[in-house]
Design a protein around this motif. Structure first.
Motif, mmCIF file in Angstrom:
data_model
loop_
_atom_site.group_PDB
_atom_site.id
_atom_site.type_symbol
_atom_site.label_atom_id
_atom_site.label_comp_id
_atom_site.label_asym_id
_atom_site.label_seq_id
_atom_site.Cartn_x
_atom_site.Cartn_y
_atom_site.Cartn_z
ATOM 1 N N LEU A 58 10.946 -7.399 -6.436
ATOM 2 C CA LEU A 58 11.532 -6.052 -6.501
ATOM 3 C C LEU A 58 10.722 -5.195 -7.468
ATOM 4 C CD1 LEU A 58 13.858 -3.997 -5.969
ATOM 5 C CD2 LEU A 58 15.128 -5.128 -7.811
ATOM 6 N N ALA A 71 8.517 3.069 0.223
ATOM 7 C CA ALA A 71 9.723 2.505 -0.399
ATOM 8 C C ALA A 71 10.690 1.969 0.654
ATOM 9 C CB ALA A 71 10.409 3.563 -1.247
ATOM 10 N N ASP A 72 11.280 0.816 0.364
ATOM 11 C CA ASP A 72 12.317 0.289 1.246
ATOM 12 C C ASP A 72 13.626 1.036 1.020
ATOM 13 O OD1 ASP A 72 10.962 -2.236 2.402
ATOM 14 O OD2 ASP A 72 10.507 -2.288 0.265
ATOM 15 N N VAL A 128 10.248 -5.824 -2.058
ATOM 16 C CA VAL A 128 11.165 -4.691 -1.898
ATOM 17 C C VAL A 128 10.824 -3.606 -2.916
ATOM 18 C CG1 VAL A 128 13.578 -3.945 -2.032
ATOM 19 C CG2 VAL A 128 13.011 -6.194 -1.064
ATOM 20 N N ILE A 129 10.527 -2.418 -2.399
ATOM 21 C CA ILE A 129 10.188 -1.307 -3.298
ATOM 22 C C ILE A 129 11.341 -0.302 -3.318
ATOM 23 C CG2 ILE A 129 8.636 0.652 -3.698
ATOM 24 C CD1 ILE A 129 6.395 -0.971 -2.371
ATOM 25 N N VAL A 130 11.742 0.088 -4.522
ATOM 26 C CA VAL A 130 12.741 1.141 -4.688
ATOM 27 C C VAL A 130 12.045 2.316 -5.367
ATOM 28 C CG1 VAL A 130 14.837 1.806 -5.943
ATOM 29 C CG2 VAL A 130 14.694 -0.453 -4.867
#
Ligand code: FAD
Ligand code: AMP
Lengths: 251, 323
Positions: free
Chosen positions: B265, B302-303, B286-288
């Motif tokens: 993450l 971004a996910d 997982v990119i926020v």
């Protein structure tokens, strides 16, 4: 004192590169070129040393085709005194570049070499270290702080490592490679450009240097990396936390 | 057949986990093509480091232990590595793609007149030879390359080679004689800045929280980015913009010219998503992204994207995670 500064011609860092559909290389159509940013930082540092100490000859050198003259002119306009183009149509890996630079070094006999830590096209980060080995001299890589000490016989360098800043003192002559925070290169001024036109720019054929500099690295193909798909937009923090917990299961 | 020399990396005796990616790479090559690999540890009093590397299937864990090797200076280290590679008849010398390897391995390669491939992410066999994939152009291209020559030097990206499991058999520890008086002495190590203890290293963490120019000062960075990281047990990182403005130290920079991370993450807090930054984190699972500009390029990778002001979103996020 004499400082040698290699300048590589690379695609401008702000242009988005495209790969040719057959994977044979990058599509050069419409690509702007620039001096490798780390090399510009190296030249800027040489110029600042000159401003401080006076009486320094700064020689810029580029290896490649005729088009590299453009970057050498930028170097001269920034303030370098003299330029050397080593002409070759072969593409050279870092070991080959280091061998050619070693030959230029022998010819020029500088007090030290300031160069980029990495070329932003091939991202190899090798040539400086290899050059130091070939010449049997010291090196300081990823330099973000530089100070000449003991009558300019040594350089005290702050190096940017994964763990933080490390300090080393290296005997000159040496190869120093630059990191981004060493300085911010000056812009080329109009008077600088005018003056540059009168400065010597020597072109030499690679063959005349008498070095065998065949690339060991053969690029068979280039391809674009797998593209990430944009995901979803969330509206609130609650929704984000919920997705990370229950959909992605990463927290 | 491959005869590989893996160069271990440690921090005052504490093994850097990225070393295990170089081991994983070597195991893969050896399984595929036959041969064996050794692991070389250089330093002073590194018996413990060597011990921790004995269960990964190496033919030998070689130890060059000498007071002169206390700090990793390139001239001495490259000299020893070149000597050992020659003596062992190594056909490949491999390290993790870190500043340690990048400083030392090209120097050792040139001492042996060997070529080098940096940032390898994949390897396959091609008859008696090998084909490598590597990343270049700020992550915008992957090249398939061959490297000619009897000895090949490589650095491998940690994220591309999962750490191997420990096995039951212990490799023998072999002591390497260091001729201290023959070591070059061009470089003198003066010291390192004190490390900020506490948070994990971004290249080794499962979660990384990174801040960008949206963050106005060091206190805000600590409160928002640091606070969010602590709520998640994460490492912190930053864009170059914050390093340039002196808000974060250079060792936090993620990107083409900083650290390459690939955690499970990655939370980008007020980072626009310049290609040079993406080059350092786009292999994350997982990119926020949290950014007030709905058109910021970071949202394209971004996910989960949240459009908003980090100064209000992040405190709320920290609050909710603590619950
Ligand atoms: C040779 C070279 C190498 C480089 N190497 C690297 C590298 O390794 N790593 C790297 O990161 N960069 C690198 N860069 C720099 C890179 O090009 C960008 O300039 C940099 O990444 C921008 O950082 P940033 O996203 O923090 O800042 P900006 O691009 O200024 O973006 C800030 C973002 O924050 C948002 N924002 C502002 N205020 C708020 C708020 N209150 N709330 C929410 N959002 C807000 C804005 O909308 C904007 O999208 C390199 C550049 C060059 C030329
Ligand atoms: N063709 C070239 N001409 C001049 N200098 C070069 C060339 N290629 C590489 N260099 C120098 O070597 C450094 C490191 O390059 P690399 O090993 O390719 O990442 C660059 O920053 C330049 O200073």
């Amino acid at each position: 004192m004499k400082i040698l500064v290699p300048l590589k011609r690379v695609p401008d860092p702000d242009t988005k590169i495209r790969i040719q559909s057959d994977g044979s290389g990058i599509d050069l159509d419409g690509v702007k070129f620039a001096v490798n940013p780390f090399d510009a930082i190296a030249l800027e540092e040489a110029l600042r040393i000159e401003e401080k100490l006076g009486e320094i000859e700064i020689v810029v050198v580029s290896i490649g085709g005729d088009e590299c003259v453009e970057q050498l002119r930028v170097g001269l306009a920034m303030g370098a005194d003299r330029a050397v183009l080593v002409k070759t149509s072969e593409s050279s890996d870092s070991l080959a570049i280091a061998k050619i630079l070693a030959a230029v070094y022998q010819r020029e006999q500088p007090d030290f070499v300031l160069m980029g830590k990495q070329a932003i096209d091939d991202d190899s980060n090798q040539a400086g270290q290899m050059l130091a080995a070939l010449l049997g001299v010291g090196q300081a890589t990823f330099v973000s702080k530089l100070e000449l000490i003991e009558n300019n016989t040594k350089a005290r360098c702050g190096r940017e490592t994964d763990a933080g800043i490390e300090t080393v003192t290296v005997k000159l002559p040496a190869i120093l490679t630059t990191d981004l925070r060493l300085n911010e290169p000056r812009y080329v001024s109009l008077p600088g450009i005018m003056k540059a036109k009168k400065k010597p720019l020597e072109e030499i054929e690679l063959a005349s240097l008498g070095v065998a500099a065949v690339s060991r690295t053969k690029v068979l193909k280039l391809e674009a990396p797998p593209k990430r798909k944009a995901g979803v937009r969330v509206k609130t923090v609650d929704e984000l936390v919920d997705k990370l917990k229950h959909d992605a299961k990463v927290i | 057949m491959a005869n590989i020399l893996v160069i271990a990396e440690h921090d005052g005796g504490q093994l850097k986990l990225a070393t295990l990616s170089a081991v994983a790479f070597s195991k893969r090559v050896v399984v595929d093509a036959g041969g064996a690999f050794d692991i070389l540890v250089l330093g002073e009093n590194v018996g413990g480091t060597a011990e921790s590397l004995r269960n990964y299937g190496a033919a030998g864990v070689l130890v060059a232990d000498n007071a002169q090797l206390k700090s990793p200076v390139a001239d001495k280290y490259a000299h020893v590595i070149g000597g050992v590679a020659k003596q062992r008849g190594s056909t490949m010398v491999v390290g993790a793609a870190s500043t340690f390897s990048k400083d030392i391995l090209p120097r050792a390669a040139a001492l042996m007149d060997a070529g080098m491939v940096s940032d390898v992410v994949d390897v396959s066999r091609d008859g008696d030879d090998f084909i490598f994939k590597r990343v270049l152009f700020a992550g915008n291209a992957i090249a398939t390359v061959k490297l000619e020559g009897a000895v090949k030097f490589l650095t491998v990206r940690a994220a591309a080679f999962a750490h191997p499991a420990k096995g039951p058999d212990a490799s023998p520890v072999v002591s390497i004689t260091v001729e201290a008086d023959k070591l070059p002495a061009f470089i003198q190590y003066d010291g390192s800045e004190a490390k900020v203890a506490g948070r994990p290293d971004s290249t080794e963490a499962r979660v990384v929280v990174s801040g960008g120019r949206a963050i106005k000062n060091a206190e805000d960075f600590e409160r928002l980015v640091g606070g969010l990281a602590d709520a998640l047990g994460a490492a912190v990182g930053s864009s170059r913009a914050l390093v340039d403005s002196g808000i974060t130290p250079n060792s936090l920079q993620v990107g083409q010219t900083g650290k390459i991370v690939a955690p499970e993450l990655y939370i980008a807090v007020g980072i626009s998503g310049a290609i040079q930054h993406l080059a350092g984190m786009k292999d994350t699972k997982v990119i926020v992204a949290i950014n007030k500009d709905a058109d910021a390029p970071i949202f394209e990778v971004a996910d989960f994207g949240l459009v908003g002001d980090v100064y209000s979103v992040v405190p709320e996020l920290i609050e909710k995670l603590k619950k």
